[in-house]
Design a protein around this motif. Structure first.
Motif, short mmCIF file in Angstrom:
data_model
loop_
_atom_site.label_atom_id
_atom_site.label_comp_id
_atom_site.label_asym_id
_atom_site.label_seq_id
_atom_site.Cartn_x
_atom_site.Cartn_y
_atom_site.Cartn_z
N VAL C 70 0.65 -1.29 -0.08
CA VAL C 70 0.07 0.06 0.10
C VAL C 70 0.83 1.28 0.02
CG1 VAL C 70 -1.99 -1.09 0.97
CG2 VAL C 70 -0.43 0.04 2.46
N ALA C 71 2.04 1.03 -0.01
CA ALA C 71 3.04 2.25 -0.06
C ALA C 71 2.58 3.50 -0.87
CB ALA C 71 4.49 2.09 -0.78
N ALA C 72 2.13 3.19 -2.20
CA ALA C 72 1.85 4.25 -3.01
C ALA C 72 0.20 4.89 -2.62
CB ALA C 72 1.72 3.77 -4.31
N LEU C 73 -0.44 4.10 -2.15
CA LEU C 73 -1.83 4.45 -1.80
C LEU C 73 -1.86 5.47 -0.74
CD1 LEU C 73 -3.88 0.97 -1.95
CD2 LEU C 73 -3.43 2.71 -3.61
N PRO C 74 -2.72 6.62 -0.93
CA PRO C 74 -3.16 7.66 0.11
C PRO C 74 -4.04 7.17 0.76
CG PRO C 74 -4.04 8.46 -2.00
CD PRO C 74 -3.00 7.07 -2.35
N PRO C 75 -4.47 7.71 2.07
CA PRO C 75 -5.52 7.13 3.05
C PRO C 75 -6.77 6.93 2.29
CG PRO C 75 -4.49 9.29 3.84
CD PRO C 75 -3.80 9.09 2.58
N GLN C 76 -7.19 7.78 1.06
CA GLN C 76 -8.61 7.70 0.74
C GLN C 76 -8.75 6.77 -0.06
OE1 GLN C 76 -6.38 10.34 0.50
NE2 GLN C 76 -6.36 11.39 -1.46
N LYS C 77 -7.35 5.89 -0.58
CA LYS C 77 -7.42 4.84 -1.25
C LYS C 77 -7.40 3.52 -0.77
CE LYS C 77 -7.29 7.37 -5.51
NZ LYS C 77 -6.14 8.00 -5.74
N ARG C 78 -7.41 3.58 0.52
CA ARG C 78 -6.87 2.53 1.37
C ARG C 78 -8.34 2.05 1.96
NH1 ARG C 78 -1.23 2.82 4.38
NH2 ARG C 78 -0.22 4.01 2.48
N SER C 79 -8.63 0.42 1.88
CA SER C 79 -9.91 0.07 2.65
C SER C 79 -9.54 -0.18 3.98
CB SER C 79 -10.22 -1.03 1.94
OG SER C 79 -11.35 -1.80 2.68
N VAL C 80 -9.23 0.86 4.80
CA VAL C 80 -8.86 1.03 5.97
C VAL C 80 -9.74 2.23 6.68
CG1 VAL C 80 -7.03 1.34 7.92
CG2 VAL C 80 -6.62 -0.29 5.82
N ASN C 81 -10.32 2.08 7.63
CA ASN C 81 -11.03 3.19 8.24
C ASN C 81 -10.49 3.38 9.78
OD1 ASN C 81 -13.85 2.89 6.50
ND2 ASN C 81 -12.13 4.22 6.14
N LYS C 154 -17.73 -0.39 5.53
CA LYS C 154 -17.56 -2.06 5.46
C LYS C 154 -15.88 -1.96 5.04
CE LYS C 154 -21.72 -3.92 5.60
NZ LYS C 154 -22.57 -4.67 5.19
N PRO C 155 -14.96 -1.44 5.69
CA PRO C 155 -13.50 -1.55 5.56
C PRO C 155 -12.99 -2.92 5.69
CG PRO C 155 -13.71 -0.60 7.45
CD PRO C 155 -15.32 -0.63 7.04
N SER C 156 -12.05 -3.34 5.29
CA SER C 156 -11.50 -4.58 5.56
C SER C 156 -10.51 -4.68 7.06
CB SER C 156 -10.22 -5.18 4.40
OG SER C 156 -9.52 -3.83 4.21
N GLY C 187 -16.75 -9.34 11.64
CA GLY C 187 -15.87 -10.09 11.00
C GLY C 187 -14.77 -9.27 10.50
N ILE C 188 -14.75 -8.08 10.99
CA ILE C 188 -13.73 -7.10 10.34
C ILE C 188 -12.52 -7.28 11.30
CG2 ILE C 188 -13.09 -4.50 10.00
CD1 ILE C 188 -16.07 -4.11 9.20
N THR C 189 -11.10 -7.19 10.60
CA THR C 189 -10.11 -7.07 11.62
C THR C 189 -10.13 -5.52 12.05
OG1 THR C 189 -8.97 -8.30 9.75
CG2 THR C 189 -7.47 -7.22 11.49
N PHE C 190 -9.92 -5.83 13.61
CA PHE C 190 -9.71 -4.67 14.39
C PHE C 190 -8.05 -4.59 14.90
CE2 PHE C 190 -14.28 -3.19 16.10
CZ PHE C 190 -14.79 -3.65 15.10
#
Lengths: 267, 289, 332
Positions: C70-81, C154-156, C187-190
């Motif tokens: 994910v190095a090149a991904l800014p926060p808005q492109k990561r399925s992480v909240n 529904k982030p991962s 079932g999401i990773t916390f």
């Protein structure tokens, strides 16, 4: 004799009376001006009853109307230009990555606040005449835009600093791209501060005297410059009336800026 | 926000202020080394005449005669600016302390009341004192009415009236920075000092004043700089007879038509003011360490 | 799910040497688990969280989420909240608008947004609050909105940065089980960041204990409590006695770790043998338990915590004993 009141360090005896005197010093002269403006006698110091007649005289004075019109046009242009420039600048200073030159940029933007007004006035005069720019109102609009920038910038910058970066981080975390982040999060949160900055810029432009006096030419006299000319000729009820109007305008606008600026809480 | 966009956003402010404010300052320095054009503006050749004028006067036969009248005006301006600063400090410090001691609600109101004059036209604020001080003014009227005097006192057009006008104009500039420093003092420091047997006077001397100093320093700069170059107070309340640098500069561009001398004076004022600001920010940095 | 490979992060400061917030950290966080980064303030746990979220970029190393770098991904492109520490609710939007924000930014259709907002608010039991502004909610309610807002897209992975630190003790306990429940239901990773070891033990499937930019130990709560592999871990998780080997007449190069509740203190007169002898130097009554401070003859000091109280007094000569199985031996 000892006082029965319990000790309270927040209450220094005599200090409230002293402070009241200082506030009297601040406001009594202004109050006197306002009272005189409503005095029907031409002899300013002799009270001869309440009257609006000097305000009517001012309203019917074509030269004052022209000067007021000039002032308002200049203030509107300077407000729009300086607020736009200041909003961009504040965003850059608070949210941007300036690898170098941050302190230089801050110092440069503060220049109009630091350099004495008379110096700004004559150097601007020298600059315009050196360039051969004799555009009356346009010269004044440029000069006013310059010194309005820091006044518009300060509230916006303060708001950005208060907000911190977390809300924008949250927006980014929730998939907002730069543009939508600005439209949906940053800008709505900044609107009160931008309005406050714009009102401040408007008041500063409207009130400016010294720079306008040096830069203005025959057709571009602003209201304060015109009033100064009247004052030089002596104390008259018309001067009191037009001064009172300008005073009221300033107070109304500043109070408005304060109220808008406070709409930050969204309660 | 990337660096490119950052520079793009800051550029308009930099350019506008750089071109229309900083560039003219340098242009004025250049003008100060030119010869005056009697119809306004400047002509060749380059000369130091403008600076020589501070201390000398060119006689009819072109010889320089020692004449300190302009130097005296500069000294008087500095003296009045320092006096204004001192008076504002003495008057403003207790007010700032009083406001800090109030409830948040009252603080807001009082702060507004201190800030408001800053936004009111200086021209009008200065003019108010003419209404009060002139021969037919309120003060003389009241004194005559009370039978204390029969002829009006010369309250206007002297150093005292100029000083009054300057203090009146710039006092808010002193109260506000002192207030914002005092506001950050942890009230428990005051309580701890009282707890350790300090009297009110001792608390003020040992706690409040040392902590207020950075604010007082900021206030002093903010009062001194504009007071030094002020135009309205000396012009309206000094009657244009008692010149200060501000009105002297203005004269060179209007009635006297000696632009190089005016530019030289304004260069000197700018250098003094910028020096004061630089010293102050150095000091502020030292105190923060 | 998240694979952190030799990640380092240093911050350049103006006048001092760069601060090393993370030193070559490697971690694997599994699918569907409740993972906790635990450590004192300044240990680098929040920095690691911000690296995963994308607010900062690692100085070196790689972060892979669901298999891709994910190095090149800014926060808005990561399925992480992220659930922020101070919640960071948008004050100019209603609760529903806040929760809808992420989905809107993903250009989800209106009907889906409405449905997900309703679901998310239901999940955190704030059904009736959709139209309120954040300022009209209590701290606990704001916390729930922050969670709902982060879960609605529904982030991962859901990142939680000290989410409970602003709540009072009682509310905190309630939210702990609430979050645990949400993790199981979704079932999401916390990934939780906290400095509170009790909170970490109570909620996590696995814990990574961190100190000054290093991960010291990763394991299940029980594993970490029972088998601390480091003096710091032993001391930070629960309370521990760290006894120099010499004080117990053993290898002086070793430190013996024993939990206070495992130590039995009995009067010398009782004739028990034990590991060492000493004298009671202080007794603290803790309600259900009593804490004895014992100074051993060889000079070390230890604490014993026991239910009820043996009839001991300060100054009594005592024997200290514990089952060999509960102690851990670490090299100094």
């Amino acid at each position: 004799m000892t006082s029965a009141k319990p000790f309270d360090w927040r209450h220094t005896p005599g200090l409230s009376a002293y402070t009241a005197l200082i506030f009297l010093f601040f406001y009594a002269p202004l109050l006197i001006l306002v009272i005189y403006a409503f005095n029907s006698s031409r002899l300013v110091t002799v009270w001869a009853g309440f009257s609006f007649k000097w305000f009517v005289a001012v309203a019917n004075n074509g030269a004052i109307r022209d000067a007021a019109f000039n002032s308002i046009i200049i203030a509107i242009v300077a407000t729009i230009a300086s607020t736009a420039i200041a909003t961009a600048g504040a965003l850059a200073l608070e949210r941007g990555r300036l690898r170098f030159g941050r302190s230089a940029a801050t110092a440069l933007i503060a220049m109009p606040l630091v350099v004495p007004e008379i110096v700004v006035a004559i150097t601007t005069l020298i600059f315009f005449s050196g360039l051969g720019m004799h555009h009356g109102l346009i010269n004044l609009m440029i000069a006013h835009t310059v010194f309005c920038i820091p006044f518009a910038l300060l509230p916006i910058q303060a708001r950005l600093r208060d907000m911190g970066g977390t809300l924008e981080e949250a927006g980014r975390d929730l998939y907002a791209d730069e543009w939508r982040l600005f439209r949906r999060v940053t800008l709505p949160l900044l609107v009160p501060a931008i309005s406050a900055g714009a009102i401040m810029a408007f008041v500063v432009s409207l009130d400016d005297f010294l720079i306008s006096m040096m830069v203005s030419s025959a057709g571009s006299t602003t209201l304060p410059v015109y009033i100064y000319g009247m004052m030089r000729l002596g104390v008259t009820p018309e001067v009191n009336a037009i001064s009172t109007i300008l005073l009221a305008v300033s107070i109304v606008f500043v109070a408005a800026a304060l109220l808008v600026g406070r709409r930050n809480k969204f309660a | 926000m990337g660096p490119n966009r950052t520079y793009l956003l800051i550029a308009p402010a930099m350019l506008v202020i750089g071109i229309f404010m900083v560039l003219p300052l340098f242009l004025a320095v250049a003008y100060s080394f030119m010869t005056a054009n009697p119809y306004g503006g400047v002509t060749a050749p380059a000369t130091f005449d403008a600076y020589l004028q501070f201390l000398y006067q060119r006689d009819f036969d072109d010889s320089l005669v020692f004449s300190p009248s302009y130097a005296l005006i500069i000294l008087r301006s500095i003296y009045l600016a320092i006096a204004t600063t001192g008076i504002c400090l003495v008057l403003g410090l207790p007010v700032a302390w009083y406001i800090v001691c109030q409830t948040p609600e009252r603080r807001r109101v009082l702060l507004f009341a201190v800030t408001l004059p800053f936004w009111i036209n200086t021209l009008i604020r200065t003019y108010c004192w003419i209404l009060i001080l002139r021969d037919e003014g309120l003060a003389n009227g009241a004194l005559r009415h009370a039978g204390i005097i029969s002829d009006p006192l010369p309250l206007l057009y002297n150093d005292g009236s100029i000083l009054l006008g300057l203090v009146y104009t710039f006092l808010p500039f002193m109260v506000l920075p002192i207030y914002s420093t005092l506001e950050r003092i942890d009230p428990r420091l005051i309580e701890a000092a009282h707890d350790l047997y300090a009297s009110r006077a001792a608390v003020f001397r040992r706690i409040v004043w040392p902590l207020a100093r950075p604010g007082a320093l900021a206030g002093a700069t903010l009062v001194f700089a504009p007071a030094l170059g002020s135009f309205l107070a000396p012009d309206l309340l000094g009657g244009g007879k008692k010149l200060l640098i501000g009105s002297l500069i203005q004269m060179q561009f209007t009635s006297s038509r000696n632009w190089p001398f005016g530019a030289a004076l304004s260069t000197v004022v700018t250098v003094v003011v910028l020096t004061v600001f630089v010293i102050r920010s150095r000091k502020a940095q030292e105190e923060r360490r | 799910m998240i694979d952190i490979q030799s990640v380092s992060k240093s911050f350049v400061t103006r006048d001092a040497d760069p601060v090393h917030a993370l030193n070559d950290v490697s971690l694997e966080i599994y699918d569907n688990e409740f993972f906790t980064l635990l450590g004192p303030s300044g240990c680098g746990k929040t920095t690691l969280l911000r690296l995963i979220a994308g607010f900062e970029a690692p100085s070196s190393g790689a972060i892979r989420i669901a298999g891709s770098d994910v190095a090149a991904l800014p926060p808005q492109k990561r399925s992480v909240n992220t659930v922020f520490q101070s919640y960071a609710l948008f004050p100019h939007m209603s609760v529903a608008e806040n929760v809808a924000f992420g989905l809107e930014m993903q250009n989800a259709p209106k009907s889906l947004i409405d449905e997900r907002v309703r679901e998310a608010l239901e999940m955190v039991r704030l059904e009736g609050f959709a139209a309120r502004r954040p300022a009209q909610l209590s701290g606990g309610q704001q916390q729930r909105v922050a969670v709902a807002r982060a879960l609605a897209p529904k982030p991962s992975v859901l990142l939680l940065d000290e989410p409970l630190s602003a709540l009072d003790l009682k509310l905190r306990k309630g939210m702990q089980s609430e979050l645990k429940r949400l993790q199981r239901e979704t079932g999401i990773t916390f990934v939780l960041v906290t400095h509170d070891q009790e909170e970490a033990l109570a909620m996590s499937d696995r814990i990574a204990v961190m100190r000054s930019g290093d991960v010291l130990q990763v394991g299940t709560p029980r594993d970490i409590y029972d088998n601390p592999q480091d003096r710091f871990v032993a001391d930070f998780i629960g309370e521990s006695n760290l006894l120099p080997g010499a004080a117990l007449g053993r290898d002086p190069a070793k430190t013996i770790i024993v939990r206070p509740e495992h130590i039995v203190v009995s009067p010398v007169a009782d004739g028990a043998k034990g590991h060492a002898r000493g004298a009671v130097s202080a007794i603290t009554f803790l309600g259900s338990d009593t804490l004895y401070e014992v100074v051993l003859e060889e000079g070390a000091k230890l604490h014993s915590r026991s239910r009820g109280g043996a009839a001991l007094a300060t100054g009594d000569r005592v024997v200290v004993d514990w089952a060999r199985a509960v102690e851990r031996e670490l090299a100094n």
